[in-house]
Structures are given as C-alpha cells and as structure tokens.
Design an enzyme around this catalytic site. Structure first.
Site, PDB file in Angstrom:
ATOM      1  N   ASN A   9      10.299 -13.245 -30.265  1.00  0.00           N
ATOM      2  CA  ASN A   9      11.951 -12.478 -29.784  1.00  0.00           C
ATOM      3  C   ASN A   9      12.418 -13.954 -29.395  1.00  0.00           C
ATOM      4  O   ASN A   9      12.195 -13.454 -27.875  1.00  0.00           O
ATOM      5  CB  ASN A   9      11.421 -11.154 -28.959  1.00  0.00           C
ATOM      6  N   LYS A  11      15.486 -13.740 -27.801  1.00  0.00           N
ATOM      7  CA  LYS A  11      16.369 -13.041 -26.946  1.00  0.00           C
ATOM      8  C   LYS A  11      17.958 -14.212 -27.093  1.00  0.00           C
ATOM      9  O   LYS A  11      17.869 -14.630 -28.692  1.00  0.00           O
ATOM     10  CB  LYS A  11      15.856 -13.765 -25.269  1.00  0.00           C
ATOM     11  N   HIS A  96      14.107  -2.751 -25.866  1.00  0.00           N
ATOM     12  CA  HIS A  96      13.247  -4.112 -24.999  1.00  0.00           C
ATOM     13  C   HIS A  96      13.748  -3.167 -23.409  1.00  0.00           C
ATOM     14  O   HIS A  96      14.839  -3.061 -23.438  1.00  0.00           O
ATOM     15  CB  HIS A  96      14.135  -5.480 -25.732  1.00  0.00           C
ATOM     16  N   GLU A  98      15.176  -5.639 -21.603  1.00  0.00           N
ATOM     17  CA  GLU A  98      16.598  -6.165 -21.032  1.00  0.00           C
ATOM     18  C   GLU A  98      17.365  -5.162 -21.171  1.00  0.00           C
ATOM     19  O   GLU A  98      18.517  -5.019 -20.898  1.00  0.00           O
ATOM     20  CB  GLU A  98      16.289  -7.373 -21.398  1.00  0.00           C
ATOM     21  N   GLU A 168       4.980  -3.161 -23.487  1.00  0.00           N
ATOM     22  CA  GLU A 168       6.105  -4.855 -22.708  1.00  0.00           C
ATOM     23  C   GLU A 168       5.499  -4.351 -21.078  1.00  0.00           C
ATOM     24  O   GLU A 168       7.086  -4.119 -20.482  1.00  0.00           O
ATOM     25  CB  GLU A 168       6.993  -5.600 -23.575  1.00  0.00           C
ATOM     26  N   GLY A 174       7.860 -13.019 -19.154  1.00  0.00           N
ATOM     27  CA  GLY A 174       9.224 -14.019 -18.586  1.00  0.00           C
ATOM     28  C   GLY A 174       7.926 -14.134 -17.504  1.00  0.00           C
ATOM     29  O   GLY A 174       8.966 -15.149 -16.559  1.00  0.00           O
ATOM     30  N   SER A 214       4.793 -12.256 -21.621  1.00  0.00           N
ATOM     31  CA  SER A 214       3.819 -13.864 -21.355  1.00  0.00           C
ATOM     32  C   SER A 214       2.687 -13.987 -22.126  1.00  0.00           C
ATOM     33  O   SER A 214       1.672 -14.413 -21.652  1.00  0.00           O
ATOM     34  CB  SER A 214       3.546 -13.608 -19.545  1.00  0.00           C
TER      35      SER A 214
HETATM   36  P1  PGA Z   1       8.017 -13.477 -22.609  1.00  0.00           P
HETATM   37  O1  PGA Z   1       8.532 -12.050 -23.265  1.00  0.00           O
HETATM   38  O2  PGA Z   1       7.016 -13.193 -24.144  1.00  0.00           O
HETATM   39  O3  PGA Z   1       8.401 -14.939 -22.255  1.00  0.00           O
HETATM   40  O4  PGA Z   1       7.018 -12.527 -21.576  1.00  0.00           O
HETATM   41  C1  PGA Z   1       8.066 -11.407 -24.104  1.00  0.00           C
HETATM   42  C2  PGA Z   1       9.386 -10.132 -24.914  1.00  0.00           C
HETATM   43  O5  PGA Z   1      10.435  -9.742 -23.318  1.00  0.00           O
HETATM   44  O6  PGA Z   1       9.567  -9.439 -25.515  1.00  0.00           O
END
Ligand code: PGA
Length: 253
Positions: A9, A11, A96, A98, A168, A174, A214
């Site tokens: 992903n 982003k 997601h 976000e 997640e 993140g 992460s």
């Molecule tokens: P990350 O993001 O691996 O940077 O924690 C995962 C995601 O948001 O899909």
C-alpha cells in the site's frame, strides 16, 4: 487452500518516475527471487495505475487504494469501480483506517463500496482494526468482528468468498509498533471463527486474512508463520524494493 497474498500500500507517495522505477525493480526481484506460491499486489496512487499496468506480470497484480460507492456521477475528484475495472485493475483496498479517520468512511458506506467493487469484478481488500483505546479497553475482538458484520455479512457466501480481509490494528500502522505474532494470530483466528459462525467452516477456511501494521523485512516471516495469517498489507516497507521483496519472501508455502 486459501490464497497467500502480500499487498503493498504505497499510500500518497512517489512521483511518476519513482513509481515506475519501484515497480520495475519489484517485478524483477519477485521474478528472480520468489519461488513460492504467493500473489503480490501493488496498490498504487490512482494516477499511476494505467502506466504501471504495463510493467506488471501475473505474479504482481495491480490494486487501487479506494473507490467511490457510486458507479458514476457528479462526485468531483472521485474514482469509480467501473473506471478501475476499465483500466485492468484487479484489487481495491476498502476501508483503510486512514480513510475511516480522515475521510469519515463508515461501515455502512463501506458495505456499498464492497458491493460496487464486487459488481465490477474487483477483489476488495477490506481493512479492519481497532484503535489503541479499544485495545486497552478489552473488547477489541468484538469491535473488529462488528466491522466485518456491518460491512460484509450482507453478502452471499459466493460473494463473501471473493473478499480478502486485512486486519490492521490502528496503533501499529506507521508507528513501528507491530502487533506480536501472538496478538495477530489471536485476532485472525477470532475473525475466522466469526466468519465460520456466519458462513460455515469451509468459507472461513478459504478466506485470506492479511496482517498489516509495521510489518517489515525483519518481522514478516514470524508474522506470516502464524497459521491464520495469510500474508500482509504493507505500507512503509512497500516503498523500497529490497524491503518489500524480503517481506514477500517471508511467506512460506
Ligand atoms: P505500515 O502501513 O506498514 O506503514 O504500518 C500499513 C497500512 O497502513 O496498510
């Protein structure tokens, strides 16, 4: 046997030139180094989908990061499922955290997005997960299970069979704070049980459930070794070809 998937992903990252470089590096490294049976998906910013499609192979599929719940119309700035289908996109991330947090996406709206994605032959990668507050309050399993109930459990068993789930935990996205393998396994097993209670053991057994938050080159192999973790949704570590390829190699068949 359920499908193993590692999805990157990206982003809102990378310029056009960087996106092409990263994609061709990933495709080459995966082709040279990955022997196991794992589907790789690159979920890239929608402006690059058409260009990047030319670089992809069967092993590396193309995914979008969102789609609108309507097929077309006066929704300035949005991208629809039929548009994604028309340019050969195969997967779409939906819900997601976000998007839920910054764009106020609700479970009800996500149910509509899931419907339109399926109607256009896109495979939804449906994201769920709890906040740190919820994790600490104790009923985090019930909360995540209800995200599935509210957005997915109206589907027929045939339709549900096309869904990929991504667990997640928001506190791990993140942040560099990964769920332990035991925490991931606990939630994945609970979600599989929740799916079995609705759709029966066979559908549950065939559902791919990814872990995200992460996951990286150092911890992926241990996470993916959990019996109910079928791969990952990878943010930060998908932005570097070497790290991402190492994550993909963490999937053992
Ligand atoms: P990350 O993001 O691996 O940077 O924690 C995962 C995601 O948001 O899909």
């Amino acid at each position: 046997m359920r499908k193993k998937i590692v999805a990157g992903n990206w982003k809102m990252n990378k310029t056009a030139e960087e996106a092409v470089a990263l994609t061709s590096e990933v495709v080459n490294m995966i082709g040279d180094e990955v022997t196991g049976d794992v589907q790789v998906v690159l979920c890239v910013p929608s402006v690059y989908l058409t260009t990047l499609r030319q670089y992809l192979t069967g092993r590396v599929a193309l995914g979008a990061q969102n789609c609108h719940e309507k097929a077309s119309g006066a929704y300035t700035g949005e991208v629809s499922a039929p548009m994604l289908k028309s340019i050969g996109v195969q997967y779409v991330i939906l819900g997601h955290s976000e998007r839920r947090q910054y764009f106020n996406e609700t479970n009800e709206q996500l149910a509509e997005k899931v419907n339109i994605a399926l109607a256009n032959n896109l495979t939804p990668i449906f994201c769920c997960g709890e906040s740190l507050d919820l994790r600490q309050s104790g009923d985090f399993v019930g909360f995540v299970a209800s995200q599935l109930t509210d957005s997915l459990f109206h589907l027929s068993p045939e339709e549900f069979g096309k869904i990929v789930i991504a667990y997640e935990p928001i506190w791990a996205i993140g942040t560099g704070l990964t769920a332990s393998a035991a925490q991931a396994q606990e939630m994945h097993a609970a979600l599989r049980q929740h799916i079995a209670a609705k759709y029966g053991p066979e559908v549950a057994d065939n559902t791919t459930i990814l872990y995200g938050g992460s996951a990286n080159a150092q911890n992926a192999e241990e996470l993916f070794a959990c019996p109910d973790v079928d791969g990952g949704l990878i943010g930060g570590a998908s932005l570097k070809s070497r790290d991402f390829t190492t994550v993909v190699k963490g999937v053992k068949n």
